[in-house]
Design a protein around this motif. Sequence first.
Motif, PDB file in Angstrom:
ATOM      1  N   ASP B  38       1.953  -4.322  48.668  1.00 43.41           N
ATOM      2  CA  ASP B  38       1.646  -5.599  49.315  1.00 43.41           C
ATOM      3  C   ASP B  38       0.145  -5.849  49.279  1.00 43.41           C
ATOM      4  O   ASP B  38      -0.632  -5.184  49.960  1.00 43.41           O
ATOM      5  N   VAL B  39      -0.228  -6.808  48.482  1.00 40.92           N
ATOM      6  CA  VAL B  39      -1.648  -7.118  48.335  1.00 40.92           C
ATOM      7  C   VAL B  39      -1.823  -8.602  48.635  1.00 40.92           C
ATOM      8  O   VAL B  39      -1.045  -9.428  48.177  1.00 40.92           O
ATOM      9  N   THR B  40      -2.839  -8.935  49.410  1.00 42.71           N
ATOM     10  CA  THR B  40      -3.157 -10.344  49.648  1.00 42.71           C
ATOM     11  C   THR B  40      -4.583 -10.592  49.192  1.00 42.71           C
ATOM     12  O   THR B  40      -5.480  -9.807  49.504  1.00 42.71           O
ATOM     13  N   ILE B  41      -4.764 -11.657  48.432  1.00 42.85           N
ATOM     14  CA  ILE B  41      -6.105 -11.954  47.952  1.00 42.85           C
ATOM     15  C   ILE B  41      -6.504 -13.329  48.461  1.00 42.85           C
ATOM     16  O   ILE B  41      -5.771 -14.305  48.279  1.00 42.85           O
ATOM     17  N   GLY B  42      -7.656 -13.400  49.100  1.00 39.53           N
ATOM     18  CA  GLY B  42      -8.071 -14.620  49.791  1.00 39.53           C
ATOM     19  C   GLY B  42      -8.658 -15.668  48.874  1.00 39.53           C
ATOM     20  O   GLY B  42      -8.913 -15.436  47.689  1.00 39.53           O
ATOM     21  N   THR B  43      -8.929 -16.830  49.411  1.00 36.24           N
ATOM     22  CA  THR B  43      -9.440 -17.971  48.660  1.00 36.24           C
ATOM     23  C   THR B  43     -10.795 -17.640  48.041  1.00 36.24           C
ATOM     24  O   THR B  43     -11.626 -17.000  48.670  1.00 36.24           O
ATOM     25  N   GLY B  44     -10.985 -18.127  46.823  1.00 39.20           N
ATOM     26  CA  GLY B  44     -12.310 -18.012  46.212  1.00 39.20           C
ATOM     27  C   GLY B  44     -12.641 -16.632  45.685  1.00 39.20           C
ATOM     28  O   GLY B  44     -13.713 -16.431  45.119  1.00 39.20           O
ATOM     29  N   SER B  45     -11.748 -15.682  45.840  1.00 38.33           N
ATOM     30  CA  SER B  45     -12.027 -14.362  45.276  1.00 38.33           C
ATOM     31  C   SER B  45     -11.812 -14.393  43.768  1.00 38.33           C
ATOM     32  O   SER B  45     -10.950 -15.125  43.283  1.00 38.33           O
ATOM     33  N   VAL B  46     -12.593 -13.602  43.046  1.00 35.71           N
ATOM     34  CA  VAL B  46     -12.478 -13.561  41.595  1.00 35.71           C
ATOM     35  C   VAL B  46     -12.135 -12.138  41.190  1.00 35.71           C
ATOM     36  O   VAL B  46     -12.872 -11.205  41.484  1.00 35.71           O
ATOM     37  N   LEU B  47     -11.002 -11.971  40.547  1.00 36.22           N
ATOM     38  CA  LEU B  47     -10.624 -10.646  40.048  1.00 36.22           C
ATOM     39  C   LEU B  47     -10.680 -10.679  38.532  1.00 36.22           C
ATOM     40  O   LEU B  47      -9.976 -11.456  37.889  1.00 36.22           O
ATOM     41  N   ILE B  53      -5.167  -2.441  41.844  1.00 40.86           N
ATOM     42  CA  ILE B  53      -5.066  -2.456  43.305  1.00 40.86           C
ATOM     43  C   ILE B  53      -3.745  -1.822  43.679  1.00 40.86           C
ATOM     44  O   ILE B  53      -2.680  -2.288  43.263  1.00 40.86           O
ATOM     45  N   SER B  54      -3.801  -0.772  44.430  1.00 35.48           N
ATOM     46  CA  SER B  54      -2.584  -0.066  44.804  1.00 35.48           C
ATOM     47  C   SER B  54      -2.417  -0.130  46.313  1.00 35.48           C
ATOM     48  O   SER B  54      -3.268   0.342  47.066  1.00 35.48           O
ATOM     49  N   ALA B  55      -1.340  -0.742  46.752  1.00 34.14           N
ATOM     50  CA  ALA B  55      -1.080  -0.834  48.186  1.00 34.14           C
ATOM     51  C   ALA B  55       0.144  -0.012  48.546  1.00 34.14           C
ATOM     52  O   ALA B  55       0.883  -0.354  49.461  1.00 34.14           O
ATOM     53  N   ASN B  56       0.388   1.024  47.816  1.00 35.72           N
ATOM     54  CA  ASN B  56       1.569   1.841  48.085  1.00 35.72           C
ATOM     55  C   ASN B  56       1.488   2.531  49.433  1.00 35.72           C
ATOM     56  O   ASN B  56       2.494   2.806  50.060  1.00 35.72           O
ATOM     57  N   GLY B  57       0.282   2.805  49.876  1.00 37.47           N
ATOM     58  CA  GLY B  57       0.123   3.494  51.156  1.00 37.47           C
ATOM     59  C   GLY B  57       0.105   2.531  52.323  1.00 37.47           C
ATOM     60  O   GLY B  57       0.127   2.948  53.469  1.00 37.47           O
ATOM     61  N   GLY B  58       0.050   1.246  52.096  1.00 37.19           N
ATOM     62  CA  GLY B  58      -0.052   0.254  53.172  1.00 37.19           C
ATOM     63  C   GLY B  58      -0.620  -1.024  52.596  1.00 37.19           C
ATOM     64  O   GLY B  58      -1.013  -1.055  51.434  1.00 37.19           O
ATOM     65  N   HIS B  59      -0.724  -2.055  53.395  1.00 38.13           N
ATOM     66  CA  HIS B  59      -1.202  -3.344  52.898  1.00 38.13           C
ATOM     67  C   HIS B  59      -2.656  -3.239  52.454  1.00 38.13           C
ATOM     68  O   HIS B  59      -3.424  -2.463  52.997  1.00 38.13           O
ATOM     69  N   VAL B  60      -2.986  -4.060  51.463  1.00 40.07           N
ATOM     70  CA  VAL B  60      -4.390  -4.249  51.139  1.00 40.07           C
ATOM     71  C   VAL B  60      -4.669  -5.727  51.333  1.00 40.07           C
ATOM     72  O   VAL B  60      -4.024  -6.572  50.729  1.00 40.07           O
ATOM     73  N   ASP B  61      -5.640  -6.024  52.201  1.00 43.44           N
ATOM     74  CA  ASP B  61      -5.913  -7.416  52.556  1.00 43.44           C
ATOM     75  C   ASP B  61      -7.329  -7.745  52.114  1.00 43.44           C
ATOM     76  O   ASP B  61      -8.299  -7.283  52.715  1.00 43.44           O
ATOM     77  N   ILE B  62      -7.441  -8.479  51.018  1.00 45.59           N
ATOM     78  CA  ILE B  62      -8.767  -8.793  50.485  1.00 45.59           C
ATOM     79  C   ILE B  62      -9.134 -10.202  50.922  1.00 45.59           C
ATOM     80  O   ILE B  62      -8.340 -11.135  50.737  1.00 45.59           O
ATOM     81  N   GLY B  63     -10.326 -10.361  51.491  1.00 43.65           N
ATOM     82  CA  GLY B  63     -10.732 -11.632  52.095  1.00 43.65           C
ATOM     83  C   GLY B  63     -11.180 -12.658  51.075  1.00 43.65           C
ATOM     84  O   GLY B  63     -10.772 -12.641  49.917  1.00 43.65           O
ATOM     85  N   GLU B  64     -12.067 -13.521  51.491  1.00 45.64           N
ATOM     86  CA  GLU B  64     -12.462 -14.652  50.662  1.00 45.64           C
ATOM     87  C   GLU B  64     -13.758 -14.361  49.905  1.00 45.64           C
ATOM     88  O   GLU B  64     -14.620 -13.632  50.382  1.00 45.64           O
ATOM     89  N   GLY B  65     -13.855 -14.981  48.745  1.00 47.24           N
ATOM     90  CA  GLY B  65     -15.125 -14.976  48.021  1.00 47.24           C
ATOM     91  C   GLY B  65     -15.568 -13.618  47.523  1.00 47.24           C
ATOM     92  O   GLY B  65     -16.765 -13.385  47.348  1.00 47.24           O
ATOM     93  N   ASN B  66     -14.652 -12.714  47.273  1.00 41.50           N
ATOM     94  CA  ASN B  66     -15.045 -11.410  46.719  1.00 41.50           C
ATOM     95  C   ASN B  66     -15.066 -11.478  45.198  1.00 41.50           C
ATOM     96  O   ASN B  66     -14.283 -12.210  44.592  1.00 41.50           O
ATOM     97  N   ILE B  67     -15.957 -10.700  44.601  1.00 41.78           N
ATOM     98  CA  ILE B  67     -15.946 -10.549  43.145  1.00 41.78           C
ATOM     99  C   ILE B  67     -15.531  -9.119  42.857  1.00 41.78           C
ATOM    100  O   ILE B  67     -16.183  -8.181  43.321  1.00 41.78           O
ATOM    101  N   ILE B  68     -14.447  -8.963  42.121  1.00 39.56           N
ATOM    102  CA  ILE B  68     -13.984  -7.613  41.785  1.00 39.56           C
ATOM    103  C   ILE B  68     -13.997  -7.492  40.269  1.00 39.56           C
ATOM    104  O   ILE B  68     -13.259  -8.195  39.577  1.00 39.56           O
ATOM    105  N   GLU B  69     -14.866  -6.648  39.769  1.00 32.41           N
ATOM    106  CA  GLU B  69     -15.080  -6.586  38.319  1.00 32.41           C
ATOM    107  C   GLU B  69     -14.094  -5.626  37.656  1.00 32.41           C
ATOM    108  O   GLU B  69     -13.266  -5.003  38.314  1.00 32.41           O
ATOM    109  N   GLU B  70     -14.254  -5.463  36.345  1.00 30.39           N
ATOM    110  CA  GLU B  70     -13.317  -4.682  35.552  1.00 30.39           C
ATOM    111  C   GLU B  70     -13.267  -3.219  36.005  1.00 30.39           C
ATOM    112  O   GLU B  70     -14.261  -2.672  36.472  1.00 30.39           O
ATOM    113  N   GLN B  71     -12.118  -2.616  35.823  1.00 25.07           N
ATOM    114  CA  GLN B  71     -11.913  -1.178  36.046  1.00 25.07           C
ATOM    115  C   GLN B  71     -12.115  -0.741  37.492  1.00 25.07           C
ATOM    116  O   GLN B  71     -12.250   0.438  37.777  1.00 25.07           O
TER     117      GLN B  71
END
Lengths: 479, 195
Positions: B38-47, B53-71
């Motif tokens: 279970d992964v949630t990605i917020g508005t304006g984030s760039v992946l 992203i592995s949420a096997n252990g629990g939720h991953v909640d990513i907020g707004e406006g994040n930049i997540i680069e390669e690898q």
Amino acid sequence: MAFLAQQEAVIIACTCGSLKPVCRTYFCRHCFVIRCGNCVSNEVDSIYCAFCLDNVTCEHSLSVRSHTVRETTPQPQQPPVSKHATPSNRAYYLACFFCRWTSRDSNIPDQKTASGSWPERSNTHSTRLNVLLDYYKSIGALEKSNINIDHQSYMKYLRKPTHLLEDQFGFSANVRKQKVELLKKKNLILTDPHSKITVEGSVPTDEIEPLSEDFITKEIDLLSIPKLEQRFNISDLQPDHVSQLMPYHKRLMVKQSQRCRECEHNVCKPEYNPSSIKFKIQLSGYFCIPEIRIISYTPLIAGQVSEITFKICNQFKESTTIKFKQLPPKNSEEDLSYYKTLKKEILLTDNLHKSTILMEEARIQEVTTTGQLDLPKCELVLPPRDDAADCDDLADNQNYNDDPKIVIWRKCNKVGVRMQITPNPDLTVGSMVKVGFLLNFTYTNTLSSTLENKQAPQIIPVDVKMFIDVGVLSDETEK
Amino acid sequence: MVETESLRNTSGSGFKVTSGAIVCIADNSTDMERFAGDVTIGTGSVLHPRVYISANGGHVDIGEGNIIEEQVRINNRLSDKGTMVIGNNNVFEVGCIIEAKAIGDNNVFESKCYVGPEVTIGNGVTVGAKCNLTAPDTIQDLSVIYGENCDQRLANDKPTSQASQREFLSRILPNYHKLFKPNKPILETAALNSM
């Protein structure tokens, strides 16, 4: 490769008398002698910053840019100058992109220009330091002035205990006169009222500010205390809070080329551009002098004959003929006097504009060999280096009349040579067995033939003193 | 904003992307394995593509406006199976591995850094390239961790805003990459792309 060649087991005696591994030598193809770092003249080609590789080309820009180039952050990082730009009122501050330090952290005001007149911090003890420096300078000047005593003769006088025997036997009038003269001169220096500068000694004090009451109980904030390394980098201020950290000067690096002392030709020349790692190193000794490596040896026992195998490799692009000769027992007088003419120039630069040249004496090194090598009498011919032939396993159709007792194998430009070694009988177990010989190889001067075209290439015999640390003497009983 | 919140609340199964986020997907089937749980990605984030992203252990909640680069690997390995909450306007540079308990806002994780599962990151923190944070700790606001010994110092300001970079990426990336369509499960989108 460099690691293999830099092993100090096989050492070459340079023309100047110092001992170097083969890759640390040069071969001047105009004088046909071996040179090393101690007997070449160094020449500054370019000055650059080792961190940002900014090339500082001329003296003028050096003085202009000295601030920006040499300015760095308290942590040892390069000094990128960032623009804090508003179009109307542009200001600059220094920032380190590594640890995110900016000059604003230390309350250094922003500057109007990028190369900026960044404020220099002043040393709180600068007046005291200047007084002391003046004092030492005056002492130095006194010693050099025309009334100075002949230092050597004075020391000689002190070393001889004869003046203690004066009462017993008396002195001739001549000696007594000399002695009085010397003492007079000495007193003159120490008591001359005109040239004496007095310095007040620093006064110790018992009054120390008491520590604040919460000094021990207060929780320490490690993030606000600079580390020892950071404090020592600014040794005159030794700040005790991170906000007092200031940029400090970094030394610039120099790229220098080496020239032969006699013919003034370049033996090693780097490219000017600091980011380039290219060197003109065809004249490295490694490419001209046959390389010798120890392959194997049977256990070395004092007084007994052992067998040693060398690999001799010709790295030069022409074939060479090598002969082995016995080493002359010691450095001859002629050699020694020649060595002394080769002094090393050392360039001392105390700031950007002033430099002085010091002469360093030649480093003559005597080597005592502790073993005898039974040198082969025959000549060995080594073919030129051929990179392609290394990969060719079939190219073994060489016709060299080699003595099979000496030459074990041949491959391209390499040859395996077997010799008999006898460590000295008085050598103790565990000490190094060192042998030496004179290697005579022929150097083919391709330069002359290319210049004047039709002439046949000149073949010059060159002698090199080789010293080899064979190995440690082992115990007879262990065998 | 309201929409985002409601989506986050309902997130309980699969991969949720709020509208306005840009999630690049590489053009092959193995790419789906990159988002697990279970992964949630917020508005304006760039992946960028190749983000794991592995949420096997629990939720991953990513907020707004994040930049997540390669690898980049973001991995929820919290011991209590809780939600890993990542705040807003963070930058995760190439190849960093994030397993942190919680991450605030305006942080920069430089290339190849590692943040372990027992670490809580505040706001405006910079974790330098190749710095490893493994010990249980709370990194206070505006800290800078740098160098091979992971030296720590306090900066005066928070790291410079990445808004312009984010804007640039959201303009450029759609031209060259296949994007994940928001509010649709990833499997469906991948199937559409392959058609």
